[in-house]
Design an enzyme around this catalytic site. Structure first.
Site, PDB file in Angstrom:
ATOM      1  N   HIS B  50       0.819  -1.213   0.000  1.00  0.00           N
ATOM      2  CA  HIS B  50       0.000   0.000   0.000  1.00  0.00           C
ATOM      3  C   HIS B  50       0.852   1.261   0.000  1.00  0.00           C
ATOM      4  O   HIS B  50       1.938   1.289   0.582  1.00  0.00           O
ATOM      5  CB  HIS B  50      -0.900   0.015   1.235  1.00  0.00           C
ATOM      6  CG  HIS B  50      -1.953  -1.053   1.211  1.00  0.00           C
ATOM      7  ND1 HIS B  50      -3.089  -0.948   0.448  1.00  0.00           N
ATOM      8  CD2 HIS B  50      -2.026  -2.244   1.838  1.00  0.00           C
ATOM      9  CE1 HIS B  50      -3.826  -2.043   0.615  1.00  0.00           C
ATOM     10  NE2 HIS B  50      -3.202  -2.854   1.453  1.00  0.00           N
ATOM     11  N   ARG B 312      -8.046 -11.789   8.917  1.00  0.00           N
ATOM     12  CA  ARG B 312      -7.290 -10.664   9.452  1.00  0.00           C
ATOM     13  C   ARG B 312      -7.268 -10.774  10.975  1.00  0.00           C
ATOM     14  O   ARG B 312      -8.268 -11.163  11.575  1.00  0.00           O
ATOM     15  CB  ARG B 312      -7.963  -9.352   9.086  1.00  0.00           C
ATOM     16  CG  ARG B 312      -8.303  -9.165   7.617  1.00  0.00           C
ATOM     17  CD  ARG B 312      -9.251  -7.989   7.491  1.00  0.00           C
ATOM     18  NE  ARG B 312      -9.621  -7.677   6.117  1.00  0.00           N
ATOM     19  CZ  ARG B 312     -10.645  -8.227   5.470  1.00  0.00           C
ATOM     20  NH1 ARG B 312     -11.380  -9.174   6.047  1.00  0.00           N
ATOM     21  NH2 ARG B 312     -10.940  -7.844   4.243  1.00  0.00           N
ATOM     22  N   ILE B 337      -1.608  -7.331  13.812  1.00  0.00           N
ATOM     23  CA  ILE B 337      -1.015  -6.816  12.568  1.00  0.00           C
ATOM     24  C   ILE B 337      -2.002  -7.037  11.423  1.00  0.00           C
ATOM     25  O   ILE B 337      -1.837  -7.924  10.595  1.00  0.00           O
ATOM     26  CB  ILE B 337       0.353  -7.476  12.292  1.00  0.00           C
ATOM     27  CG1 ILE B 337       1.244  -7.432  13.534  1.00  0.00           C
ATOM     28  CG2 ILE B 337       1.037  -6.782  11.124  1.00  0.00           C
ATOM     29  CD1 ILE B 337       1.593  -6.049  14.043  1.00  0.00           C
ATOM     30  N   SER B 339      -4.330  -5.175   8.172  1.00  0.00           N
ATOM     31  CA  SER B 339      -3.924  -4.320   7.053  1.00  0.00           C
ATOM     32  C   SER B 339      -3.520  -2.942   7.584  1.00  0.00           C
ATOM     33  O   SER B 339      -4.203  -2.418   8.467  1.00  0.00           O
ATOM     34  CB  SER B 339      -5.080  -4.172   6.068  1.00  0.00           C
ATOM     35  OG  SER B 339      -4.709  -3.318   5.030  1.00  0.00           O
ATOM     36  N   CYS B 409      -0.126 -25.879 -17.168  1.00  0.00           N
ATOM     37  CA  CYS B 409      -0.809 -24.571 -17.199  1.00  0.00           C
ATOM     38  C   CYS B 409       0.186 -23.434 -16.979  1.00  0.00           C
ATOM     39  O   CYS B 409       0.161 -22.433 -17.669  1.00  0.00           O
ATOM     40  CB  CYS B 409      -1.905 -24.504 -16.149  1.00  0.00           C
ATOM     41  SG  CYS B 409      -3.195 -25.745 -16.347  1.00  0.00           S
TER      42      CYS B 409
END
Lengths: 422, 495
Positions: B50, B312, B337, B339, B409
């Site tokens: 982020h 989370r 911890i 996001s 694949c």
């Protein structure tokens, strides 16, 4: 750069038949590329019988069926590279491949036959919620573990989907001592061959629950149970009908998808209904000299038809290489009515004075009883019509259409299925 | 056994701390209860680095995010982990949203994030042609990036191992021994380890771990997020990470390309009681599909190749808890911890090193000394890319195993799988091989290659095929040899 007249991508039943037929028609420098260590494709793990009734007029197992072609091949000068993965094909018919012996290979082909087969749809294709423990397999993977590797992947089994591999595996695992608790099918009809339903489920007392699906898979490390639910006509789970079945294994037999990543990367247009390339009656794709046959083109019910179709492609590739194809000025488009899922070929491109019939392979969307399949021209004038007692999506429908009914100015023909009038 | 520091938990936080601490003269043991590292929240999350404009400047979440973001280029180059700084777009649909976008921009700039701008109208659709046509504005943040969260975590662990950290997998913490509220050591399923410092990086279970030492000040709640992963043919459907305007609980359901060229949508956000519950629900998957549809148009669910959920770890106070336990000496908690915890992990690790230094100086009158040599680089493992066929050709000629394609694949060779099995943190299960090599991560989800990968693991490790698991524990793939069930039932007759 290595040079060949014809390169066949895939050494399963389609590739083998196509290569042999091209050879029979005078092509000398042929190469088969196969990514697995052996030829024969998926047939090698299909140790049950029922193969060859149409093509050889006798009943064979999968490996026996494959072996007939492999034996024929060994008497020819057709080159085979197994363990060889094709990475790329372009429209100029240049192929990039690799294997452990030779490293990268660059091959230039006069004609190419795509015969890559298909893969199984997975749990994700049908969006079954729940946990992601061990014990969830596609039916074909379980078949490989059992028949080729020699290990049992499960003890208490629930199978979702009534595709043929699922039905075959229901019987196979039962014979190995597993308890197959049920086969669930979300549709109101079985999607496999009728004979498989009878021989693999009915004969062993395994229940087929139509209009049912798995609404949740439970289990932290290994599958512990599934929740099954009834489904309505929109294939939605009906709440309140949930039932838990303890099991350690879930097999998915929910259909096959033609494996067309190479086709897509070279920009071939794919038919949404088949998942395979759009082809004409000689199984030629929109790129001249590139053909497709077998399950990469559309998913067949019987390998016998794969062989037959691949011979069409093999013969056509040979004619293409010798420049012996006569193209129509205008291609004839094959249209279909709503209740027909797909038709192969999607168009007719050639003039062939010698052939009497054009063979259409098709599948219906839902079961139809006492019907007439009709073929009309662009002005809706009926050209031919065929009566059938029963059509199901699980069985391919084969129609032989007389070539002479096609006029030089025909632009399209249309197929439809109607209730037989009494 | 004895160690200067015992780290509990092999997620991104524990492994980042392990690697950072391995630069110093310390004997370090990391304990992980699962069979591999990156098995919890570090495995199933959005894989986003982020920019950091979301959290308030005053919070640890905000500060550590902004501090850590610029570190990823060097880190990923050292660790040989793919990372792409593709930038993010926070999408607004009306004037109210625009206000939020401006606030976020201001908040970010206050913390030192540069290059952000508001784009609108035609410019926006030039950046993202497939956006929902109702989109009007976006906050563009160029420093946001995409990464594979588990590959990064595994690489941190590998790097820690080659620098002397011992990682004990499949090792559960049973109890923490203390005396006069001071840490003495840990009792584990492998025996007792004497240590003066315990770093609690146990993610969802960090409250239990602290509790074992007598610190009951932490409470962690699990919040689930579900995801859909699309086939690679959707890999360039969007060019940036596309966020909606966040609500109070989370950053919302996003749409992003993955670093391996798939498309990822999710996550939703809801509380669950069971901290091991990683199941996906019909309603949840519907929610993320609808949510993603608000950001981009034209998605087709038939191309979803995998659905999964992650959890989370959130605390009541909504910020990270990083510091010495107030109740037990020698216990350092790194908890809650959530996001942007993944992004913050390198900065969290630096902060924990400072805490260790401070503790050693204060309690033991010891100085934390840097090692003479720290191996910062991981060796580049051969990875097949179609972009460089010549190099691949040379490699096959040196070692034929790189020419044997096992996963068709993703085009993964036997050589790559073998390397993963013998890596610093070895892969011993199908999923562990998948996380390191992508064998089985493609559109057929291992239907084709799983039997082949299983065989390679068994051969390389000298195990029976029936001993190989999907993901450790009781997740065995094969139950018996053929005829085994019949033999057990007395129904096998060999005559």
């Amino acid at each position: 750069m290595i040079d060949y007249d014809l390169v066949v991508v895939g050494g399963g039943p389609a590739g083998l038949a196509a290569a042999l037929e091209a050879k029979k028609n005078g092509i000398e420098r042929i190469l088969i590329l196969e990514r697995d260590k052996y030829l024969g494709g998926i047939l090698q793990q299909c140790i049950h019988n029922g193969f060859g009734l149409l093509y050889f007029k006798e009943e064979l197992t999968g490996p026996e069926y494959a072996d007939r072609f492999i034996k024929k091949l060994s008497g020819t000068n057709i080159d085979v590279k197994t363990g060889t993965m094709v990475v790329r094909i372009n429209r100029k018919k240049e192929i990039t491949a690799l294997n452990s012996k030779e490293g990268l290979l660059f091959i230039k082909a006069g004609a190419v036959i795509l015969a890559m087969g298909c893969r199984e749809r997975t749990r994700e294709a049908v969006r079954i919620p729940g946990d992601r423990p061990a014990g969830i397999f596609t039916a074909g993977t379980a078949q490989r573990y059992l028949n080729l590797e020699g290990y049992m992947p499960g003890k208490e089994v629930v199978i979702l989907g009534s595709g043929d591999i699922g039905l075959i595996m229901a019987r196979r695992m039962t014979l190995e001592g597993a308890d197959v608790k049920a086969v669930l099918e979300i549709m109101p009809f079985s999607s496999g061959l009728m004979r498989n339903k009878v021989q693999c489920l009915d004969d062993f007392g395994i229940p087929l629950l139509l209009k049912h699906t798995i609404s949740r898979i439970n289990g932290k490390d290994r599958v512990e149970s599934v929740i099954i639910s009834k489904a309505d006509e929109n294939m939605s789970v009906i709440t309140g009908t949930e039932k838990e079945i303890p099991c350690d294994t879930v097999l998915f037999s929910v259909g096959l998808i033609p494996e067309n990543e190479l086709s897509r990367e070279m920009g071939l247009s794919l038919d949404k209904a088949t998942g395979g390339p759009v082809v004409n009656e000689l199984r030629e794709t929109e790129v001249r000299g590139i053909f497709a046959c077998g399950n990469v083109l559309h998913v067949h019910d019987l390998v016998d038809y794969v062989s037959e179709e691949s011979e069409i492609a093999g013969r056509a590739a040979a004619a293409y290489i010798r420049d012996g194809l006569e193209r129509r000025e205008r291609e004839i488009i094959v249209e279909r009515a709503e209740n027909i899922n797909y038709i192969i070929p999607q168009k007719i491109s050639f003039i062939d004075r010698e052939r009497e019939m054009i063979k259409f392979f098709m599948r219906v969307k839902r079961p139809e009883e006492d019907v007439r399949i009709s073929i009309a021209d662009g002005e809706n004038k009926k050209l031919a019509s065929y009566k059938r007692d029963l059509l199901t999506p699980g069985e391919m429908l084969v129609i032989n259409f007389p070539e002479k009914l096609i006029k030089d100015n025909t632009e399209k023909i249309k197929m439809f299925i109607e209730k037989e009038r009494r | 056994m004895e160690a200067d520091v015992v780290i509990i938990g092999g997620g991104v936080v524990g492994t980042a701390i392990a690697r950072e601490l391995s630069k110093y003269e310390l004997k370090i043991i990391l304990l992980e209860k699962e069979e591999d590292v990156a098995m919890g929240s570090s495995k199933a999350n959005s894989g986003i680095i982020h920019a950091g404009y979301n959290a308030d400047a005053g919070t640890l979440r905000g500060k550590l995010n902004v501090r850590a973001n610029p570190l990823f280029d060097k880190l990923c180059s050292e660790l040989k982990v793919p990372f792409k700084r593709i930038g993010s777009l926070l999408i607004g649909f009306n004037e109210d949203d625009l206000k939020v976008l401006k606030e976020k921009k201001e908040n970010g700039e206050k913390m030192g994030i540069t290059g952000m701008k508001i784009v609108s109208g035609e410019d926006l659709f030039k950046l993202e042609p497939n956006l929902n046509e109702k989109a009007r504005f976006a906050l563009f943040a160029p420093s946001a990036g995409i990464i594979s969260s588990y590959e990064f975590t595994i690489a941190l662990a590998d790097s820690a191992v080659i620098n002397g950290v011992k990682i004990y997998l499949d090792t559960e913490l049973i109890d923490i021994e203390t005396e006069n509220r001071r840490v003495l050591g840990v009792k584990t399923s492998r025996g007792f380890i004497k240590t003066g410092i315990i770093i609690n990086a146990a993610g969802l279970f960090s409250d239990n771990i602290a509790g074992m030492a007598g610190d009951n000040s932490i409470e962690i709640k699990a919040y689930k997020g579900e995801y859909h992963l699309f086939d690679k043919k959707w890999g360039d459907y969007v060019n940036h990470i596309i966020f909606p305007v966040p609500d109070r609980k989370s950053k919302g359901i996003l749409v992003t390309p993955t670093v391996h060229g798939n498309l990822l949508i999710g996550p939703n956000f809801y509380a669950v009681d069971d901290k091991d519950d990683l199941g996906v629900s019909s309603a949840g998957l519907e929610e993320i599909y609808q949510g993603a549809g608000k950001l981009v148009s034209g998605l087709d669910r038939r191309d979803v190749i995998a659905s999964y959920a992650g959890l989370r770890a959130k605390t009541e106070g909504d910020d990270f808890i990083i510091g010495h336990s107030d109740l037990v000496k020698g216990l350092i908690n790194v908890a809650g911890i959530q996001s942007p915890g993944f992004t913050a992990s390198p900065a969290i690790a630096e902060m924990v090193v400072d805490l260790v230094r401070e503790y050693l100086a204060r309690e033991k009158k010891q100085e934390l000394r840097k090692k003479d040599y720290f191996q910062s680089e991981l060796a580049q493992r051969p990875v097949f890319t179609e972009a460089d066929l010549d190099e691949w050709d040379e490699l096959i000629k040196k070692d034929a195993a790189y020419g044997e394609i096992i996963c068709r694949c993703e085009k993964i060779s036997k050589g790559e799988i073998r390397d993963a099995i013998h890596g610093p943190v070895p892969a011993r299960s199908l999923d562990a091989v998948k996380r390191r090599t992508r064998a089985g991560a493609g559109r057929c989800q291992g239907a084709f290659c799983a039997p082949r990968v299983l065989k390679i693991i068994a051969e390389e490790l000298g195990l029976k095929p029936t001993e190989i698991t999907k993901k450790g524990g009781n997740s065995r793939i094969l139950l018996t040899e053929t005829k085994g069930l019949l033999l057990q039932k007395g129904e096998y007759h060999d005559d």
